[in-house]
Write a protein that holds these residues in place. Structure first.
Motif, mmCIF file in Angstrom:
data_model
loop_
_atom_site.group_PDB
_atom_site.id
_atom_site.type_symbol
_atom_site.label_atom_id
_atom_site.label_comp_id
_atom_site.label_asym_id
_atom_site.label_seq_id
_atom_site.Cartn_x
_atom_site.Cartn_y
_atom_site.Cartn_z
ATOM 1 N N HIS A 10 0.844 -1.204 0.000
ATOM 2 C CA HIS A 10 0.000 0.000 0.000
ATOM 3 C C HIS A 10 0.871 1.241 0.000
ATOM 4 C CE1 HIS A 10 -2.491 3.250 1.701
ATOM 5 N NE2 HIS A 10 -3.466 2.644 1.048
ATOM 6 N N VAL A 11 0.543 2.187 -0.882
ATOM 7 C CA VAL A 11 1.243 3.464 -0.964
ATOM 8 C C VAL A 11 0.288 4.572 -0.539
ATOM 9 C CG1 VAL A 11 2.277 5.155 -2.525
ATOM 10 C CG2 VAL A 11 2.852 2.727 -2.748
ATOM 11 N N VAL A 12 0.692 5.330 0.471
ATOM 12 C CA VAL A 12 -0.113 6.444 0.953
ATOM 13 C C VAL A 12 0.208 7.690 0.134
ATOM 14 C CG1 VAL A 12 -0.703 7.894 2.930
ATOM 15 C CG2 VAL A 12 -0.126 5.492 3.279
ATOM 16 N N THR A 13 -0.754 8.170 -0.594
ATOM 17 C CA THR A 13 -0.589 9.437 -1.298
ATOM 18 C C THR A 13 -1.030 10.573 -0.367
ATOM 19 O OG1 THR A 13 -2.793 9.184 -2.276
ATOM 20 C CG2 THR A 13 -0.909 8.405 -3.567
ATOM 21 N N ARG A 14 -0.811 11.796 -0.803
ATOM 22 C CA ARG A 14 -1.173 12.935 0.052
ATOM 23 C C ARG A 14 -2.552 13.503 -0.281
ATOM 24 N NH1 ARG A 14 2.893 10.189 1.813
ATOM 25 N NH2 ARG A 14 4.158 11.270 3.355
ATOM 26 N N HIS A 15 -3.234 12.889 -1.218
ATOM 27 C CA HIS A 15 -4.593 13.283 -1.580
ATOM 28 C C HIS A 15 -5.196 12.112 -2.347
ATOM 29 C CE1 HIS A 15 -7.906 15.549 -3.471
ATOM 30 N NE2 HIS A 15 -7.661 16.521 -2.603
ATOM 31 N N GLU A 16 -6.485 11.872 -2.146
ATOM 32 C CA GLU A 16 -7.109 10.732 -2.823
ATOM 33 C C GLU A 16 -7.144 10.898 -4.340
ATOM 34 O OE1 GLU A 16 -8.765 10.691 1.384
ATOM 35 O OE2 GLU A 16 -8.444 12.234 -0.151
ATOM 36 N N GLN A 17 -7.180 12.131 -4.812
ATOM 37 C CA GLN A 17 -7.105 12.317 -6.258
ATOM 38 C C GLN A 17 -5.769 11.800 -6.773
ATOM 39 O OE1 GLN A 17 -8.765 15.895 -8.309
ATOM 40 N NE2 GLN A 17 -6.648 16.323 -8.814
ATOM 41 N N GLY A 18 -4.696 12.062 -6.029
ATOM 42 C CA GLY A 18 -3.394 11.526 -6.390
ATOM 43 C C GLY A 18 -3.376 10.015 -6.356
ATOM 44 N N ALA A 19 -4.092 9.408 -5.410
ATOM 45 C CA ALA A 19 -4.172 7.943 -5.358
ATOM 46 C C ALA A 19 -4.799 7.403 -6.629
ATOM 47 C CB ALA A 19 -4.979 7.507 -4.137
ATOM 48 N N GLY A 20 -5.876 8.055 -7.066
ATOM 49 C CA GLY A 20 -6.545 7.606 -8.282
ATOM 50 C C GLY A 20 -5.677 7.738 -9.512
ATOM 51 N N TYR A 21 -4.978 8.869 -9.639
ATOM 52 C CA TYR A 21 -4.103 9.061 -10.806
ATOM 53 C C TYR A 21 -2.905 8.113 -10.768
ATOM 54 C CZ TYR A 21 -6.655 13.413 -11.786
ATOM 55 O OH TYR A 21 -7.621 14.342 -12.071
ATOM 56 N N ALA A 22 -2.372 7.858 -9.570
ATOM 57 C CA ALA A 22 -1.252 6.919 -9.466
ATOM 58 C C ALA A 22 -1.691 5.525 -9.892
ATOM 59 C CB ALA A 22 -0.702 6.903 -8.039
ATOM 60 N N ALA A 23 -2.871 5.101 -9.445
ATOM 61 C CA ALA A 23 -3.391 3.801 -9.853
ATOM 62 C C ALA A 23 -3.655 3.764 -11.350
ATOM 63 C CB ALA A 23 -4.671 3.491 -9.077
ATOM 64 N N ASP A 24 -4.080 4.884 -11.904
ATOM 65 C CA ASP A 24 -4.309 4.996 -13.348
ATOM 66 C C ASP A 24 -2.992 4.819 -14.110
ATOM 67 O OD1 ASP A 24 -4.264 6.653 -15.915
ATOM 68 O OD2 ASP A 24 -6.386 6.781 -15.476
ATOM 69 N N GLY A 25 -1.927 5.497 -13.649
ATOM 70 C CA GLY A 25 -0.623 5.347 -14.291
ATOM 71 C C GLY A 25 -0.130 3.916 -14.224
ATOM 72 N N TYR A 26 -0.316 3.279 -13.069
ATOM 73 C CA TYR A 26 0.047 1.868 -12.913
ATOM 74 C C TYR A 26 -0.699 1.010 -13.930
ATOM 75 C CZ TYR A 26 0.078 -2.788 -10.760
ATOM 76 O OH TYR A 26 0.194 -4.138 -10.533
ATOM 77 N N ALA A 27 -1.999 1.247 -14.069
ATOM 78 C CA ALA A 27 -2.826 0.433 -14.963
ATOM 79 C C ALA A 27 -2.456 0.653 -16.431
ATOM 80 C CB ALA A 27 -4.302 0.755 -14.735
ATOM 81 N N ARG A 28 -2.179 1.899 -16.804
ATOM 82 C CA ARG A 28 -1.878 2.166 -18.220
ATOM 83 C C ARG A 28 -0.547 1.545 -18.633
ATOM 84 N NH1 ARG A 28 -4.712 7.708 -20.307
ATOM 85 N NH2 ARG A 28 -5.959 8.140 -18.453
ATOM 86 N N VAL A 29 0.423 1.541 -17.739
ATOM 87 C CA VAL A 29 1.727 0.966 -18.077
ATOM 88 C C VAL A 29 1.672 -0.553 -18.133
ATOM 89 C CG1 VAL A 29 4.036 0.563 -17.144
ATOM 90 C CG2 VAL A 29 3.182 2.873 -17.341
ATOM 91 N N THR A 30 0.974 -1.169 -17.195
ATOM 92 C CA THR A 30 0.988 -2.627 -17.087
ATOM 93 C C THR A 30 -0.132 -3.304 -17.854
ATOM 94 O OG1 THR A 30 -0.421 -2.606 -15.108
ATOM 95 C CG2 THR A 30 1.978 -2.469 -14.776
ATOM 96 N N GLY A 31 -1.238 -2.592 -18.083
ATOM 97 C CA GLY A 31 -2.422 -3.240 -18.629
ATOM 98 C C GLY A 31 -3.214 -3.986 -17.571
ATOM 99 N N ARG A 32 -2.742 -3.942 -16.307
ATOM 100 C CA ARG A 32 -3.452 -4.602 -15.210
ATOM 101 C C ARG A 32 -4.248 -3.567 -14.420
ATOM 102 N NH1 ARG A 32 1.793 -6.663 -14.691
ATOM 103 N NH2 ARG A 32 2.127 -5.523 -12.740
ATOM 104 N N PRO A 33 -5.307 -3.977 -13.726
ATOM 105 C CA PRO A 33 -6.138 -3.023 -12.998
ATOM 106 C C PRO A 33 -5.373 -2.304 -11.890
ATOM 107 C CG PRO A 33 -7.317 -5.085 -13.305
ATOM 108 C CD PRO A 33 -5.893 -5.334 -13.718
ATOM 109 N N GLY A 34 -5.709 -1.046 -11.682
ATOM 110 C CA GLY A 34 -5.192 -0.277 -10.567
ATOM 111 C C GLY A 34 -6.166 -0.331 -9.407
ATOM 112 N N LEU A 35 -5.653 -0.246 -8.190
ATOM 113 C CA LEU A 35 -6.473 -0.391 -6.990
ATOM 114 C C LEU A 35 -6.369 0.870 -6.137
ATOM 115 C CD1 LEU A 35 -8.201 -2.112 -5.059
ATOM 116 C CD2 LEU A 35 -6.076 -3.143 -4.198
ATOM 117 N N VAL A 36 -7.536 1.403 -5.734
ATOM 118 C CA VAL A 36 -7.619 2.618 -4.936
ATOM 119 C C VAL A 36 -8.466 2.338 -3.699
ATOM 120 C CG1 VAL A 36 -8.285 5.059 -4.906
ATOM 121 C CG2 VAL A 36 -7.535 3.985 -7.057
#
Length: 532
Positions: free
Chosen positions: A45-71
């Motif tokens: 688990h990675v703690v971001t400093r804002h939930e919007q950042g959590a969503g975008y980080a998971a989005d970046g993870y998903a776009r690079v890997t093709g696997r689902p991101g989790l928020v």
């Protein structure tokens, strides 16, 4: 610590069984049971400093890997903070699973003053995602996880929200957690549709292909089809790199550009793979003279914005592989050379138009490309340096190398998405390249990057505010208003947040600093003031 098992621990086990290994979010009063079993299930688990950042980080993870991101968010404001990222993922077909608690069972819409209470949190989320579900029992909560992953295997990948009532989330769990559902096979094209498409394509003299985000997993058969037909390939931004952009049949991500539009409309067969042909890149609808074949995993896309003569409801890889097999023995003398000529002519026209629109942003792309490794992932934002610079002027040899919001066109995506991309494939270099206005939407995530010790160059081209909106105002004969922004000393701010921070005066220096930053033990903010 306690070995107590609850619905939350069961959901963590279900997530891990479906391949989830990394979550982004912020713990809160009501979501703690989601954290109880996370570490034991092997989910980082990675703690971001804002939930919007959590969503975008998971989005970046998903776009690079093709696997689902989790928020993971808490109820009310936590979930609402993530809504912009959920809307972004929906518009750009990115698979995110967003987990949050909700009001206890029986208290829906009660308006009794529960902490973080909303009138209807699930309905609010449902308006931004593919679906928001509220399981009523512990078993249903685990099944909701399994169902989400199973459906992603055969449906258009879009975000899903699961709201677990607090009493259900905290309920005890006894016994084993059921394993993942068997995923359905993605739809294959019907033999009749393949035969009809092969007939149209084999007879075509000037075929053209549009490849969108739905073609990302079909690079090899797409190339085989294009080469068999001698068909130029125009991509959307989401499809950028699905055909090596140095390939002689590659036009590039120029869907709405005049030269590409002429190519598409003049072809005698237009094959559209995995694209809605949306307004963000194609504000005026195409009017092709030839037959239109559309291949899409989502049946709702098959006639959207352009009626298809032949709609093919199928997974892009399956459909293109079938077409490639059918075209494999076709003799097409001279078609390859003619297709390459048409592609080169369209590409040159598009690049000329791109230079007129955003030539000032090209120098940075060329300098960074020359200094950074060939396999670098570039993460942009809703910034001019991204859509007027990186998209047209930085060619990529494979997909999933350029990440940027398109349909929802959100600001603040670049930095947290770059963090997610960097964590997704630690051996692959990542650079964030964005404008000052976008950077300020998520600047707090520098602390997240510093805490993680990520070697991440963050290159800011500072044009003193919202340059695109400034230009929009001038185009409408409105004196620029509320677009020229006061900015902090970005380099000093970065250092205060535990990162490196430097200022540069030209593209070459920015590129050298970015290359050095790839070996640092924390993010490096590189600021180049380019003027408004």
């Amino acid at each position: 610590m306690s070995t107590r098992r609850t619905t939350g621990t069961a959901m963590a086990e279900a997530l891990a069984a479906n391949g989830a290994a990394l979550a982004f979010g912020i713990p809160g009063t009501h979501n703690l049971e989601l954290y109880r079993g996370m570490a034991a299930s092997g989910i980082r688990h990675v703690v971001t400093r804002h939930e919007q950042g959590a969503g975008y980080a998971a989005d970046g993870y998903a776009r690079v890997t093709g696997r689902p991101g989790l928020v993971v968010t808490t109820s009310g404001p936590g979930l609402m903070n993530a809504m912009a990222s959920m809307g972004t993922a929906y518009a750009d077909s990115v698979p995110l699973l967003v987990l949050s608690p909700g009001v206890p069972t029986g208290l829906e819409r009660a308006d009794y003053g529960w902490l973080h209470e909303m009138k209807d949190q699930r309905a609010a989320a449902d308006a931004a995602v593919a679906r928001s579900v509220r399981p009523g029992t512990p078993a249903q909560a685990v099944d909701a996880v399994h169902e989400t992953f199973a459906r992603w295997a055969a449906e258009r990948p879009r975000p899903v929200h699961i709201e677990v009532p607090l009493d259900v989330l905290e309920a005890p769990w006894d016994g084993e957690v059921p394993g993942p559902w068997r995923a359905p096979h993605p739809p294959a094209p019907s033999p009749a549709a393949v035969a009809e498409a092969l007939g149209l394509l084999s007879r075509a003299a000037t075929p053209v292909i549009v490849a969108g985000g739905g073609a990302l997993g079909a690079a090899a058969p797409l190339r085989a089809v294009a080469e068999a037909l001698g068909a130029p390939v125009v991509t959307t931004t989401a499809g950028k790199g699905v055909l090596d952009e140095d390939h002689p049949l590659a036009v590039g991500p120029f869907l709405g550009f005049t030269a590409a539009r002429s190519l598409l409309e003049d072809g005698d067969v237009l094959l559209v793979v995995g694209s809605e042909l949306g307004d963000a890149e194609l504000p005026d609808r195409l009017a092709p003279r030839g037959a239109v074949i559309r291949i899409d995993l989502d049946p709702a896309q098959l006639h959207k914005n352009l009626r298809a003569a032949l709609p093919v409801h199928a997974d892009a890889r399956e459909a293109l592989a079938a077409l490639a097999a059918g075209l494999g023995g076709t003799e097409r003398p001279g078609k390859q050379a003619e297709g390459e000529r048409r592609a080169a002519e369209a590409r040159a026209g598009c690049l000329e138009q791109a230079a007129e629109r955003g030539g000032r942003w090209r120098e940075a792309q060329d300098a960074l490309r020359a200094e950074l490794p060939a396999d670098v992932v570039v993460v942009g934002d809703s910034s001019q340096v991204s859509y007027l610079g990186t998209a047209p002027f930085w060619p990529f040899s494979e997909p999933r190398r350029y990440l940027a919001p398109v349909g929802y066109s959100t600001l603040g995506y670049g930095l947290p998405a770059a963090i997610g991309a960097r964590l997704a494939e630690p051996a692959r270099p990542v650079v964030a390249l964005l404008g000052d206005g976008a950077f300020m939407f998520s600047v707090q995530e520098l602390v997240t990057g510093a805490e993680l010790g990520l070697p991440l160059p963050v290159v800011i081209l500072d044009n003193h505010g919202f340059g695109e909106i400034r230009q929009n105002m001038l185009d409408r004969d409105i004196a620029p208003y509320a677009v020229d922004l006061a900015r902090p000393d970005f380099a000093a701010l970065a250092r205060a947040m535990g990162c490196h921070g430097v200022r540069v005066t030209d593209a070459a220096e920015a590129a050298k600093q970015a290359a050095t930053a790839l070996t640092a033990a924390r993010p490096t903010v590189i600021v180049w003031e380019v003027g408004s």
